[in-house]
Write an enzyme that holds these catalytic residues in place. Structure first.
Site, mmCIF file in Angstrom:
data_model
loop_
_atom_site.group_PDB
_atom_site.id
_atom_site.type_symbol
_atom_site.label_atom_id
_atom_site.label_comp_id
_atom_site.label_asym_id
_atom_site.label_seq_id
_atom_site.Cartn_x
_atom_site.Cartn_y
_atom_site.Cartn_z
ATOM 1 N N LYS A 157 -15.220 4.546 12.989
ATOM 2 C CA LYS A 157 -14.466 4.073 14.742
ATOM 3 C C LYS A 157 -14.549 2.539 14.790
ATOM 4 O O LYS A 157 -16.105 2.757 15.426
ATOM 5 C CB LYS A 157 -15.500 5.169 15.624
HETATM 6 N N1 PMP Z 1 -8.463 9.806 15.541
HETATM 7 C C1 PMP Z 1 -8.385 8.623 16.332
HETATM 8 C C2 PMP Z 1 -8.402 7.021 16.002
HETATM 9 C C3 PMP Z 1 -9.165 8.898 17.237
HETATM 10 O O1 PMP Z 1 -9.879 7.463 18.421
HETATM 11 C C4 PMP Z 1 -10.056 10.156 18.068
HETATM 12 C C5 PMP Z 1 -10.810 9.716 19.007
HETATM 13 N N2 PMP Z 1 -12.525 9.715 18.210
HETATM 14 C C6 PMP Z 1 -9.984 10.876 17.264
HETATM 15 C C7 PMP Z 1 -8.918 10.933 16.524
HETATM 16 C C8 PMP Z 1 -9.894 12.376 17.775
HETATM 17 O O2 PMP Z 1 -11.461 12.114 16.869
HETATM 18 P P1 PMP Z 1 -12.794 13.336 17.783
HETATM 19 O O3 PMP Z 1 -12.100 14.503 17.956
HETATM 20 O O4 PMP Z 1 -13.781 13.128 16.914
HETATM 21 O O5 PMP Z 1 -13.305 12.558 19.111
#
Ligand code: PMP
Length: 305
Positions: A157
């Site tokens: 991320k």
């Molecule tokens: N894909 C991307 C590119 C994101 O930024 C997010 C948000 N964090 C998600 C998927 C979903 O991840 P999560 O369920 O861990 O928030």
């Protein structure tokens, strides 16, 4: 947006107004920071706040930090303690969103990852719906491609990579869509701008594998477990072709901010019967109960503040 009165900055909790970085900070100049987005949910009956799966969020944050050759003095448990301290400082009694970030903190010019100091920051904010139309969203296929693992790892991320997400989101919204589906450079469905994607075909819940340039979402993982364990349905991780989306029975997207977003149209074609499907509806309701610590079996995911 209600911001916290305090934030975690340079090793301690400080008043919000003191949590400032310099304009020459590496993480700001080059996008060399990694982050997570977590939520804490207010349980009205228990009058308590619960953070949803903070261990998994901080574990992924540490993985992202590793990819950018970052070092931090905290492990998952240390981060969770800081989170609880910060939430208690401002005595939050409502649903909130938390944004922990590890960033390259040195100042000056020079693109690299090594020989730079890393810092950790975190703030809290009130938060409503991320996708306003989350029960019958209209999606489009983005003309942008998802960043490849060999360009910037989508699995991490990484702040700088979110320019890709921003291009995707803005073009979709300006064209009148709620959100977009993004293909990777191999032409397979990866995810949305900031959420994972699921489709139902022949009663099976299907989502792209972690090797198709997705972020390994914690909501994704939770929904897969709930679907298998509580709904008794088969869940598959496999590559998805673009046209499969048009013939899916149900379609939804998941994310911490987005939660579970039902998609009922893709590029003007109805998904299934054109209304939220039964599996999506069940998972949405169950997910909401689970994050609010209303389901004893899943209390392992709720950390009390
Ligand atoms: N894909 C991307 C590119 C994101 O930024 C997010 C948000 N964090 C998600 C998927 C979903 O991840 P999560 O369920 O861990 O928030």
């Amino acid at each position: 947006m209600d911001l916290s009165k305090h934030a975690f900055f340079e090793g301690k909790i400080v008043p919000w107004s003191e949590a400032k970085i310099n304009i020459a900070t590496h993480g700001f100049l080059y996008g060399t920071s990694v982050f997570s987005g977590m939520r804490a949910y207010w349980n009205e009956e228990k009058e308590k706040l619960f953070v949803f799966r903070p261990y998994e969020h901080f574990h992924r944050l540490l993985d992202s930090a590793k990819m950018l050759a970052m070092e931090t003095p905290y492990d998952e448990e240390g981060f969770i303690q800081l989170t609880l301290d910060l939430l208690r400082t401002d005595n939050w009694r409502q649903d909130v969103y938390l944004r922990p970030t590890i960033y390259k903190a040195d100042m000056g010019i020079g693109v690299r990852l090594h020989n730079l100091r890393d810092e950790f920051s975190m703030f809290v904010t009130s938060f409503d719906k991320y996708v306003a139309n989350d029960s019958n969203a209209h999606l489009t296929f983005s003309s942008w491609r998802r960043i490849d693992d060999n360009v910037i790892p989508a699995r991490g991320k990484i702040s700088g990579a979110y320019a890709n997400s921003a291009l995707i989101k803005t073009d979709a919204n300006r064209a009148g869509f709620d959100e977009a589906i993004v293909l990777d450079s191999n032409g397979h469905v990866s995810e949305g701008s900031a959420m994972n994607i699921f489709m139902v075909r022949n009663g099976i819940l299907i989502t792209p594998p972690s090797t198709d340039n997705i972020l390994e979402g914690i909501t994704r993982r939770s929904v897969m477990e709930l679907a298998r364990e509580e709904l008794g349905i088969q869940v598959e991780e496999r590559s998805i072709d673009r046209t499969e989306i048009f013939i899916a029975e149900e379609l939804f997207m998941t994310g911490t901010a987005a939660q579970v977003v039902a998609a009922t149209k893709v590029d003007h074609r109805p998904v299934g019967g054109g209304a939220m499907g039964p599996i999506t509806a069940k998972l949405r309701a169950l997910f909401d109960d689970v994050v609010r610590a209303r389901v004893p079996k899943y209390h392992k995911w709720n950390v009390e503040v």
